[in-house]
Scaffold this motif. Structure first.
Motif, PDB file in Angstrom:
ATOM      1  N   GLY A 117       0.804  -1.219   0.000  1.00 17.25           N
ATOM      2  CA  GLY A 117       0.000   0.000   0.000  1.00 17.25           C
ATOM      3  C   GLY A 117       0.836   1.267   0.000  1.00 17.25           C
ATOM      4  O   GLY A 117       0.328   2.361  -0.292  1.00 17.25           O
ATOM      5  N   LYS A 118       2.124   1.140   0.289  1.00 15.64           N
ATOM      6  CA  LYS A 118       2.998   2.312   0.244  1.00 15.64           C
ATOM      7  C   LYS A 118       3.255   2.761  -1.191  1.00 15.64           C
ATOM      8  O   LYS A 118       3.757   3.867  -1.404  1.00 15.64           O
ATOM      9  CB  LYS A 118       4.297   2.042   1.000  1.00 15.64           C
ATOM     10  N   CYS A 119       2.875   1.943  -2.161  1.00 11.77           N
ATOM     11  CA  CYS A 119       2.886   2.412  -3.558  1.00 11.77           C
ATOM     12  C   CYS A 119       1.861   3.535  -3.717  1.00 11.77           C
ATOM     13  O   CYS A 119       2.059   4.440  -4.528  1.00 11.77           O
ATOM     14  CB  CYS A 119       2.526   1.269  -4.513  1.00 11.77           C
ATOM     15  N   LEU A 120       0.776   3.461  -2.950  1.00  5.59           N
ATOM     16  CA  LEU A 120      -0.281   4.469  -2.999  1.00  5.59           C
ATOM     17  C   LEU A 120      -0.066   5.575  -1.973  1.00  5.59           C
ATOM     18  O   LEU A 120      -0.628   6.665  -2.106  1.00  5.59           O
ATOM     19  CB  LEU A 120      -1.644   3.804  -2.761  1.00  5.59           C
ATOM     20  N   HIS A 121       0.715   5.291  -0.948  1.00  2.76           N
ATOM     21  CA  HIS A 121       1.010   6.255   0.118  1.00  2.76           C
ATOM     22  C   HIS A 121       2.520   6.315   0.319  1.00  2.76           C
ATOM     23  O   HIS A 121       3.041   5.921   1.360  1.00  2.76           O
ATOM     24  CB  HIS A 121       0.303   5.837   1.422  1.00  2.76           C
ATOM     25  N   PRO A 122       3.258   6.810  -0.688  1.00  5.72           N
ATOM     26  CA  PRO A 122       4.730   6.777  -0.636  1.00  5.72           C
ATOM     27  C   PRO A 122       5.339   7.610   0.497  1.00  5.72           C
ATOM     28  O   PRO A 122       6.465   7.323   0.916  1.00  5.72           O
ATOM     29  CB  PRO A 122       5.162   7.296  -2.006  1.00  5.72           C
ATOM     30  N   ALA A 123       4.615   8.580   1.013  1.00  6.59           N
ATOM     31  CA  ALA A 123       5.156   9.354   2.136  1.00  6.59           C
ATOM     32  C   ALA A 123       5.404   8.451   3.336  1.00  6.59           C
ATOM     33  O   ALA A 123       6.286   8.726   4.149  1.00  6.59           O
ATOM     34  CB  ALA A 123       4.198  10.487   2.505  1.00  6.59           C
ATOM     35  N   GLU A 124       4.659   7.349   3.437  1.00  5.15           N
ATOM     36  CA  GLU A 124       4.813   6.430   4.560  1.00  5.15           C
ATOM     37  C   GLU A 124       6.075   5.572   4.451  1.00  5.15           C
ATOM     38  O   GLU A 124       6.358   4.782   5.350  1.00  5.15           O
ATOM     39  CB  GLU A 124       3.557   5.579   4.729  1.00  5.15           C
ATOM     40  N   LEU A 125       6.838   5.751   3.378  1.00  7.05           N
ATOM     41  CA  LEU A 125       8.145   5.108   3.292  1.00  7.05           C
ATOM     42  C   LEU A 125       9.163   5.800   4.197  1.00  7.05           C
ATOM     43  O   LEU A 125      10.145   5.188   4.604  1.00  7.05           O
ATOM     44  CB  LEU A 125       8.669   5.117   1.854  1.00  7.05           C
ATOM     45  N   SER A 126       8.918   7.068   4.498  1.00  8.10           N
ATOM     46  CA  SER A 126       9.898   7.807   5.290  1.00  8.10           C
ATOM     47  C   SER A 126       9.302   8.469   6.529  1.00  8.10           C
ATOM     48  O   SER A 126      10.029   9.102   7.286  1.00  8.10           O
ATOM     49  CB  SER A 126      10.586   8.860   4.418  1.00  8.10           C
ATOM     50  N   GLU A 127       8.013   8.334   6.720  1.00  9.77           N
ATOM     51  CA  GLU A 127       7.384   8.878   7.922  1.00  9.77           C
ATOM     52  C   GLU A 127       6.278   7.929   8.372  1.00  9.77           C
ATOM     53  O   GLU A 127       5.763   7.154   7.577  1.00  9.77           O
ATOM     54  CB  GLU A 127       6.847  10.286   7.677  1.00  9.77           C
ATOM     55  N   PRO A 128       5.931   7.980   9.669  1.00 14.88           N
ATOM     56  CA  PRO A 128       4.922   7.052  10.182  1.00 14.88           C
ATOM     57  C   PRO A 128       3.571   7.243   9.506  1.00 14.88           C
ATOM     58  O   PRO A 128       3.231   8.332   9.048  1.00 14.88           O
ATOM     59  CB  PRO A 128       4.827   7.406  11.665  1.00 14.88           C
ATOM     60  N   GLY A 129       2.815   6.170   9.474  1.00  6.62           N
ATOM     61  CA  GLY A 129       1.474   6.211   8.923  1.00  6.62           C
ATOM     62  C   GLY A 129       0.930   4.817   8.737  1.00  6.62           C
ATOM     63  O   GLY A 129       1.696   3.858   8.610  1.00  6.62           O
ATOM     64  N   SER A 130      -0.379   4.707   8.719  1.00  6.54           N
ATOM     65  CA  SER A 130      -0.999   3.395   8.547  1.00  6.54           C
ATOM     66  C   SER A 130      -2.016   3.368   7.413  1.00  6.54           C
ATOM     67  O   SER A 130      -2.693   2.367   7.213  1.00  6.54           O
ATOM     68  CB  SER A 130      -1.662   2.950   9.852  1.00  6.54           C
ATOM     69  N   ALA A 131      -2.126   4.447   6.655  1.00  8.87           N
ATOM     70  CA  ALA A 131      -3.073   4.483   5.536  1.00  8.87           C
ATOM     71  C   ALA A 131      -2.744   3.400   4.517  1.00  8.87           C
ATOM     72  O   ALA A 131      -3.627   2.895   3.819  1.00  8.87           O
ATOM     73  CB  ALA A 131      -3.074   5.858   4.876  1.00  8.87           C
ATOM     74  N   HIS A 132      -1.466   3.013   4.439  1.00 10.53           N
ATOM     75  CA  HIS A 132      -1.049   2.003   3.461  1.00 10.53           C
ATOM     76  C   HIS A 132      -1.620   0.623   3.765  1.00 10.53           C
ATOM     77  O   HIS A 132      -1.712  -0.211   2.869  1.00 10.53           O
ATOM     78  CB  HIS A 132       0.483   1.920   3.398  1.00 10.53           C
ATOM     79  N   GLU A 133      -2.016   0.373   5.004  1.00  9.40           N
ATOM     80  CA  GLU A 133      -2.445  -0.976   5.380  1.00  9.40           C
ATOM     81  C   GLU A 133      -3.745  -1.375   4.680  1.00  9.40           C
ATOM     82  O   GLU A 133      -3.782  -2.367   3.951  1.00  9.40           O
ATOM     83  CB  GLU A 133      -2.551  -1.083   6.901  1.00  9.40           C
ATOM     84  N   GLU A 134      -4.809  -0.625   4.891  1.00  8.56           N
ATOM     85  CA  GLU A 134      -6.085  -0.943   4.246  1.00  8.56           C
ATOM     86  C   GLU A 134      -5.981  -0.738   2.731  1.00  8.56           C
ATOM     87  O   GLU A 134      -6.531  -1.512   1.946  1.00  8.56           O
ATOM     88  CB  GLU A 134      -7.220  -0.112   4.835  1.00  8.56           C
ATOM     89  N   ALA A 135      -5.245   0.307   2.313  1.00  5.89           N
ATOM     90  CA  ALA A 135      -5.076   0.560   0.877  1.00  5.89           C
ATOM     91  C   ALA A 135      -4.364  -0.609   0.199  1.00  5.89           C
ATOM     92  O   ALA A 135      -4.724  -1.006  -0.915  1.00  5.89           O
ATOM     93  CB  ALA A 135      -4.299   1.856   0.661  1.00  5.89           C
ATOM     94  N   GLY A 136      -3.360  -1.148   0.849  1.00  9.67           N
ATOM     95  CA  GLY A 136      -2.638  -2.289   0.290  1.00  9.67           C
ATOM     96  C   GLY A 136      -3.507  -3.523   0.195  1.00  9.67           C
ATOM     97  O   GLY A 136      -3.459  -4.265  -0.789  1.00  9.67           O
ATOM     98  N   HIS A 137      -4.318  -3.738   1.219  1.00  9.25           N
ATOM     99  CA  HIS A 137      -5.243  -4.880   1.209  1.00  9.25           C
ATOM    100  C   HIS A 137      -6.207  -4.763   0.029  1.00  9.25           C
ATOM    101  O   HIS A 137      -6.397  -5.718  -0.737  1.00  9.25           O
ATOM    102  CB  HIS A 137      -5.993  -4.925   2.550  1.00  9.25           C
ATOM    103  N   ARG A 138      -6.803  -3.580  -0.140  1.00  8.37           N
ATOM    104  CA  ARG A 138      -7.727  -3.368  -1.267  1.00  8.37           C
ATOM    105  C   ARG A 138      -7.014  -3.521  -2.606  1.00  8.37           C
ATOM    106  O   ARG A 138      -7.556  -4.110  -3.551  1.00  8.37           O
ATOM    107  CB  ARG A 138      -8.373  -1.980  -1.172  1.00  8.37           C
ATOM    108  N   LEU A 139      -5.798  -2.999  -2.704  1.00  5.75           N
ATOM    109  CA  LEU A 139      -5.014  -3.099  -3.938  1.00  5.75           C
ATOM    110  C   LEU A 139      -4.779  -4.560  -4.312  1.00  5.75           C
ATOM    111  O   LEU A 139      -4.965  -4.960  -5.468  1.00  5.75           O
ATOM    112  CB  LEU A 139      -3.681  -2.373  -3.772  1.00  5.75           C
TER     113      LEU A 139
END
Length: 193
Positions: A75-97
């Motif tokens: 999901g960090k493909c969709l939320h690349p800022a989370e590669l260098s800073e904390p965040g969890s938006a990539h989790e559900e986004a990655g699951h859906r992806l």
């Protein structure tokens, strides 16, 4: 050779499962993400090898753990800022992806569960992916390790399982600097072609 391709193929870490590698190419994943996924996958391989040797009677879906380790942060493909800073938006986004790409739930779920392993309904495989996602960089999480010990304790006393797991994780964590150097060799953003 593109930076992403190098991140997916350069030594010294083992390659990802073919389907995961192909998906990262199709998504033009950030090279650092690909390197990170290889680092976590490497730690998962060590954990699974230990389980096969020390606890062969414990049922584990090895394919799911390895695929989960190889795609948990997709999901960090969709939320690349989370590669260098904390965040969890990539989790559900990655699951859906992953589900949208036809990945079965038994493999896609790790994108959603790797950061929420304490929630009800998580499986032993979820705990193993979470464990690999922590220990690859030498982070030890006692509560998570206890989940794994509790699952393995039975015929073998819990203290013995704890000691065995501690020895394994100390060894896996001992290679964290090499994994971190590998990951940080690659940029967090895809470079123009």
């Amino acid at each position: 050779m593109t930076t992403l391709r190098r991140a997916l193929t350069d030594p010294p870490l083992p390659r990802l499962p073919g389907a995961a590698e192909e998906l990262l190419r199709e998504l033009d994943a950030p090279p650092r993400l690909a390197a990170h996924l290889r680092a976590v996958h490497d730690a998962a391989l060590d954990v699974l090898a230990w389980l096969r040797a020390q606890h062969p009677a414990v049922p584990v879906d090895h394919e799911a753990v390895l695929y989960g380790a190889a795609t948990h942060d997709i999901g960090k493909c969709l939320h690349p800022a989370e590669l260098s800073e904390p965040g969890s938006a990539h989790e559900e986004a990655g699951h859906r992806l992953l589900l949208a790409r036809g990945v079965p739930e038994r493999l896609a779920r790790f994108a959603r569960t790797h950061g929420s392993w304490t929630e009800a309904g998580t499986t032993f495989e979820d705990h193993l992916v979470s464990l690999a996602d922590k220990v690859w960089k030498a982070k030890r999480v006692p509560e998570l390790e206890q989940f794994v010990v509790d699952r393995l304790a039975g015929a073998v006393p819990g203290w013995q399982v704890f000691m065995e797991l501690d020895d394994l994780l100390t060894g896996v964590a001992g290679r964290a600097d090499d994994r971190l150097v590998f990951q940080n060799t690659y940029p967090a953003a895809a470079l123009p072609r």
